[in-house]
Design an enzyme around this catalytic site. Structure first.
Site, mmCIF file in Angstrom:
data_model
loop_
_atom_site.group_PDB
_atom_site.id
_atom_site.type_symbol
_atom_site.label_atom_id
_atom_site.label_comp_id
_atom_site.label_asym_id
_atom_site.label_seq_id
_atom_site.Cartn_x
_atom_site.Cartn_y
_atom_site.Cartn_z
ATOM 1 N N LEU A 33 25.925 46.296 25.811
ATOM 2 C CA LEU A 33 26.051 45.090 24.976
ATOM 3 C C LEU A 33 27.514 44.747 24.654
ATOM 4 O O LEU A 33 27.783 44.068 23.671
ATOM 5 C CB LEU A 33 25.229 45.227 23.675
ATOM 6 C CG LEU A 33 23.718 45.468 23.862
ATOM 7 C CD1 LEU A 33 23.003 45.565 22.513
ATOM 8 C CD2 LEU A 33 23.080 44.344 24.687
ATOM 9 N N SER A 34 28.446 45.197 25.506
ATOM 10 C CA SER A 34 29.851 44.875 25.245
ATOM 11 C C SER A 34 30.122 43.393 25.499
ATOM 12 O O SER A 34 31.056 42.829 24.940
ATOM 13 C CB SER A 34 30.781 45.736 26.111
ATOM 14 O OG SER A 34 30.504 45.529 27.487
ATOM 15 N N ASP A 58 25.708 53.230 28.221
ATOM 16 C CA ASP A 58 26.855 52.961 29.079
ATOM 17 C C ASP A 58 26.654 53.603 30.456
ATOM 18 O O ASP A 58 26.109 54.716 30.545
ATOM 19 C CB ASP A 58 28.102 53.551 28.406
ATOM 20 C CG ASP A 58 29.365 52.948 28.944
ATOM 21 O OD1 ASP A 58 30.014 52.173 28.223
ATOM 22 O OD2 ASP A 58 29.722 53.263 30.110
ATOM 23 N N SER A 124 32.464 40.328 44.789
ATOM 24 C CA SER A 124 32.996 39.000 44.484
ATOM 25 C C SER A 124 33.759 38.445 45.681
ATOM 26 O O SER A 124 34.377 39.207 46.439
ATOM 27 C CB SER A 124 33.947 39.144 43.297
ATOM 28 O OG SER A 124 34.726 37.992 43.137
ATOM 29 N N TYR A 149 41.166 43.241 38.173
ATOM 30 C CA TYR A 149 39.723 42.985 38.310
ATOM 31 C C TYR A 149 39.328 42.958 39.793
ATOM 32 O O TYR A 149 38.399 43.638 40.221
ATOM 33 C CB TYR A 149 39.330 41.655 37.635
ATOM 34 C CG TYR A 149 37.935 41.227 38.033
ATOM 35 C CD1 TYR A 149 36.826 41.892 37.531
ATOM 36 C CD2 TYR A 149 37.734 40.191 38.966
ATOM 37 C CE1 TYR A 149 35.539 41.540 37.931
ATOM 38 C CE2 TYR A 149 36.459 39.837 39.368
ATOM 39 C CZ TYR A 149 35.359 40.509 38.842
ATOM 40 O OH TYR A 149 34.096 40.179 39.252
ATOM 41 N N LYS A 153 36.821 45.532 42.302
ATOM 42 C CA LYS A 153 35.695 45.150 43.181
ATOM 43 C C LYS A 153 35.921 45.676 44.600
ATOM 44 O O LYS A 153 35.021 46.214 45.239
ATOM 45 C CB LYS A 153 35.521 43.621 43.201
ATOM 46 C CG LYS A 153 35.012 43.052 41.894
ATOM 47 C CD LYS A 153 33.552 43.410 41.664
ATOM 48 C CE LYS A 153 33.184 43.351 40.203
ATOM 49 N NZ LYS A 153 31.842 43.811 39.877
HETATM 50 P P1 NAD Z 1 28.515 39.548 32.116
HETATM 51 O O1 NAD Z 1 29.706 40.033 31.373
HETATM 52 O O2 NAD Z 1 27.737 38.420 31.554
HETATM 53 O O3 NAD Z 1 27.506 40.770 32.364
HETATM 54 C C1 NAD Z 1 27.942 42.098 32.531
HETATM 55 C C2 NAD Z 1 27.076 42.960 31.622
HETATM 56 O O4 NAD Z 1 27.476 44.324 31.773
HETATM 57 C C3 NAD Z 1 27.238 42.628 30.134
HETATM 58 O O5 NAD Z 1 25.953 42.453 29.563
HETATM 59 C C4 NAD Z 1 27.954 43.840 29.537
HETATM 60 O O6 NAD Z 1 27.557 44.086 28.200
HETATM 61 C C5 NAD Z 1 27.537 44.940 30.494
HETATM 62 N N1 NAD Z 1 28.473 46.058 30.624
HETATM 63 C C6 NAD Z 1 29.816 46.002 30.839
HETATM 64 N N2 NAD Z 1 30.314 47.241 30.941
HETATM 65 C C7 NAD Z 1 29.270 48.100 30.812
HETATM 66 C C8 NAD Z 1 29.148 49.521 30.840
HETATM 67 N N3 NAD Z 1 30.220 50.294 31.004
HETATM 68 N N4 NAD Z 1 27.925 50.075 30.692
HETATM 69 C C9 NAD Z 1 26.834 49.289 30.490
HETATM 70 N N5 NAD Z 1 26.894 47.942 30.451
HETATM 71 C C10 NAD Z 1 28.099 47.358 30.609
HETATM 72 O O7 NAD Z 1 28.994 39.219 33.593
HETATM 73 P P2 NAD Z 1 28.232 38.452 34.768
HETATM 74 O O8 NAD Z 1 28.907 37.148 34.962
HETATM 75 O O9 NAD Z 1 26.787 38.513 34.569
HETATM 76 O O10 NAD Z 1 28.666 39.378 35.995
HETATM 77 C C11 NAD Z 1 27.858 40.438 36.462
HETATM 78 C C12 NAD Z 1 28.584 41.159 37.586
HETATM 79 O O11 NAD Z 1 28.867 40.243 38.622
HETATM 80 C C13 NAD Z 1 29.910 41.772 37.163
HETATM 81 O O12 NAD Z 1 30.050 43.016 37.825
HETATM 82 C C14 NAD Z 1 30.931 40.788 37.691
HETATM 83 O O13 NAD Z 1 32.151 41.392 37.983
HETATM 84 C C15 NAD Z 1 30.246 40.282 38.945
HETATM 85 N N6 NAD Z 1 30.692 38.935 39.351
HETATM 86 C C16 NAD Z 1 30.628 37.913 38.441
HETATM 87 C C17 NAD Z 1 31.069 36.644 38.817
HETATM 88 C C18 NAD Z 1 31.060 35.500 37.838
HETATM 89 O O14 NAD Z 1 31.761 34.516 38.071
HETATM 90 N N7 NAD Z 1 30.292 35.550 36.756
HETATM 91 C C19 NAD Z 1 31.559 36.433 40.117
HETATM 92 C C20 NAD Z 1 31.605 37.505 41.002
HETATM 93 C C21 NAD Z 1 31.160 38.755 40.606
HETATM 94 C C1 WQD Z 2 37.501 27.320 39.174
HETATM 95 C C2 WQD Z 2 38.459 26.165 39.442
HETATM 96 C C3 WQD Z 2 40.658 26.527 38.565
HETATM 97 C C4 WQD Z 2 39.494 26.487 34.342
HETATM 98 C C5 WQD Z 2 36.911 33.316 38.966
HETATM 99 C C6 WQD Z 2 37.390 34.676 39.376
HETATM 100 C C7 WQD Z 2 36.569 35.184 40.535
HETATM 101 C C8 WQD Z 2 35.065 35.121 40.212
HETATM 102 C C9 WQD Z 2 34.649 33.773 39.700
HETATM 103 C C10 WQD Z 2 34.337 37.190 39.302
HETATM 104 C C11 WQD Z 2 39.851 26.606 39.858
HETATM 105 C C12 WQD Z 2 40.007 25.357 37.864
HETATM 106 C C13 WQD Z 2 39.479 26.436 35.725
HETATM 107 C C14 WQD Z 2 40.138 25.450 33.622
HETATM 108 C C15 WQD Z 2 40.686 24.375 35.709
HETATM 109 N N1 WQD Z 2 34.718 36.015 39.149
HETATM 110 N N2 WQD Z 2 40.068 25.403 36.388
HETATM 111 N N3 WQD Z 2 40.710 24.431 34.329
HETATM 112 O O1 WQD Z 2 39.172 31.206 39.472
HETATM 113 O O2 WQD Z 2 37.547 30.313 41.216
HETATM 114 O O3 WQD Z 2 37.056 32.428 40.066
HETATM 115 O O4 WQD Z 2 35.499 33.376 38.614
HETATM 116 O O5 WQD Z 2 34.312 37.854 40.299
HETATM 117 O O6 WQD Z 2 36.987 36.478 40.789
HETATM 118 O O7 WQD Z 2 38.753 34.601 39.754
HETATM 119 O O8 WQD Z 2 36.870 30.348 38.796
HETATM 120 O O9 WQD Z 2 35.988 28.898 37.035
HETATM 121 O O10 WQD Z 2 38.172 30.108 36.641
HETATM 122 O O11 WQD Z 2 38.101 28.239 38.270
HETATM 123 O O12 WQD Z 2 41.219 23.443 36.290
HETATM 124 O O13 WQD Z 2 40.208 25.453 32.376
HETATM 125 O O14 WQD Z 2 38.634 25.444 38.215
HETATM 126 O O15 WQD Z 2 42.028 26.286 38.743
HETATM 127 O O16 WQD Z 2 40.323 25.665 40.776
HETATM 128 P P1 WQD Z 2 37.790 31.038 39.940
HETATM 129 P P2 WQD Z 2 37.266 29.419 37.591
#
Ligand code: NAD
Ligand code: WQD
Length: 332
Positions: A33-34, A58, A124, A149, A153
């Site tokens: 729940l962080s 965790d 990602s 980050y 990954k």
């Molecule tokens: P989120 O933060 O909403 O969900 C992650 C969850 O993991 C949270 O509920 C948090 O409380 C829990 N958590 C974190 N550390 C933990 C730990 N040590 N033990 C147990 N629980 C823990 O994020 P999300 O957007 O749902 O992303 C899920 C996964 O997908 C992440 O690994 C993220 O890196 C990856 N991902 C997300 C995106 C995106 O844009 N949202 C894009 C690519 C990859």
């Molecule tokens: C999208 C576009 C910004 C905010 C990130 C992580 C990536 C993945 C997904 C986890 C870009 C523009 C954004 C704002 C803007 N996460 N933007 N004004 O950067 O593609 O990806 O989330 O794995 O690793 O880097 O996503 O939503 O931040 O940006 O103009 O206030 O929107 O420049 O072109 P991004 P984003």
């Protein structure tokens, strides 16, 4: 059949749990729940008509996970838990490596001890780096990551590959997400950024809701059709469904696969903002600002592998993503 979902109360995890319950899987969520809250479990139950089990804990707590795996047969783990804010990872690299990389190692050790060797992992598109050219496909070489980050990954992907090489009983799917946005149609679950959002869609929604004054568009001089950054936005429900397909493959045979989960379509910041305004009728004031450090011009997927091998492709469009993101924002 039972599945352990780490990070299952988070944004993507909660939507995936809904899809798993709909497919009659038993779900055990492990989340500390962080970055999410307990109430999400009740909301999942409201949508699915069936509750997942919830364990607050965790992924670094190995004995807790070994006990979970011994309490009942768990066939697979879908591993979402991790920290995900790019900017924060630059400020707190050790926390990111400890939580994401060390946490995954603890989870894998517990899985080995508990005899469960099936995993679907949240990777990602960030692993493609800035050297590869879109559309990104899974055969491209690893990119150079530009923040801790992204490096977590890429490191976890490598650990999982090496683990599979060492022990072919493992069955692993590495899912490379593009830009997940939107929310469940019910408006009951969605993304809950803590503090000011870093990502585009939650920022746009909060400007529309008048929680924030205006959107800064980072850069209008990229080499793209309208000069703003292009990304592959995918509806979180489509993404969640992709996990069911990956899980079924992981359960069906051993191996290590990598799949892009995106739509294959690039969309610019201006296109997203304009569509959001049209679909919701809300105004999103914006100004152009300088580029954000580390941003690439274009990022979108080649989705052919997931279509061919998993039989999955995204179905929802940008209009759905905007409408559903706004429904969630306006109900919160
Ligand atoms: P989120 O933060 O909403 O969900 C992650 C969850 O993991 C949270 O509920 C948090 O409380 C829990 N958590 C974190 N550390 C933990 C730990 N040590 N033990 C147990 N629980 C823990 O994020 P999300 O957007 O749902 O992303 C899920 C996964 O997908 C992440 O690994 C993220 O890196 C990856 N991902 C997300 C995106 C995106 O844009 N949202 C894009 C690519 C990859
Ligand atoms: C999208 C576009 C910004 C905010 C990130 C992580 C990536 C993945 C997904 C986890 C870009 C523009 C954004 C704002 C803007 N996460 N933007 N004004 O950067 O593609 O990806 O989330 O794995 O690793 O880097 O996503 O939503 O931040 O940006 O103009 O206030 O929107 O420049 O072109 P991004 P984003």
């Amino acid at each position: 059949m039972s599945v352990l979902v780490t990070g299952g109360t988070g944004f993507i995890g909660s939507h995936t749990v809904v899809e798993l319950l709909a497919k009659r899987y038993n779900v055990i969520i492990l989340d500390n729940l962080s970055n999410s809250c307990r109430e999400t479990v009740d909301r999942i139950e409201q949508i699915a008509g069936r509750a997942p089990q919830f364990v607050e804990g965790d992924i670094r707590d190995k004995s807790l996970i070994v006990n979970l795996l011994q309490d009942e047969p768990i066939e697979a783990v879908i591993h979402f838990a991790g920290l995900k804010a790019v900017g924060e990872s630059v400020q707190k690299p050790l926390e990111y490596y400890k939580n994401n990389v060390y946490g995954t190692i603890c989870l894998l050790e517990a899985m080995c001890a508990g005899g469960c060797k099936n995993m679907v992992f949240s990777s990602s598109a960030t692993v493609y780096g800035s050297e590869n050219r879109p559309p990104f496909n899974e055969a491209m070489p690893d990119g150079v990551t530009t923040n801790p980050y992204g490096t977590t990954k890429l490191t976890i992907e490598r650990i999982l590959r090496e683990l599979y090489i060492s022990d072919k009983d493992w069955s692993i799917s590495l899912l490379r997400y593009f830009n997940p946005i939107g929310a469940h149609k019910s408006g009951l679950i969605g993304e809950r950024p803590s503090g000011t959002p870093n990502n585009l869609m939650p920022y746009v929604s909060q400007v529309a809701a008048k929680k924030l004054k205006k959107l800064s568009i980072f850069g209008k001089d990229f080499d793209t059709a309208d000069g703003t950054g292009v990304r592959d936005y995918i509806h979180v429900v489509d993404l969640a469904k992709g996990h069911i397909h990956a899980l079924e493959r992981v359960l069906g045979n051993s191996g290590l696969d990598v799949f892009n989960l995106g739509t294959g379509k690039g969309c610019s910041v201006l296109e997203l903002v304009n569509t959001f305004q049209q679909v919701t009728g809300q105004k999103v004031p914006y100004s152009f600002e300088k580029r954000r450090e580390g941003d690439i011009a274009e990022c979108y997927a080649d989705t052919s592998l997931a279509k061919e091998v998993l039989g999955w492709q995204a179905e929802l469009g940008l209009e759905d993503m905007c409408a559903d993101a706004w429904r969630w924002e306006s109900r919160e």
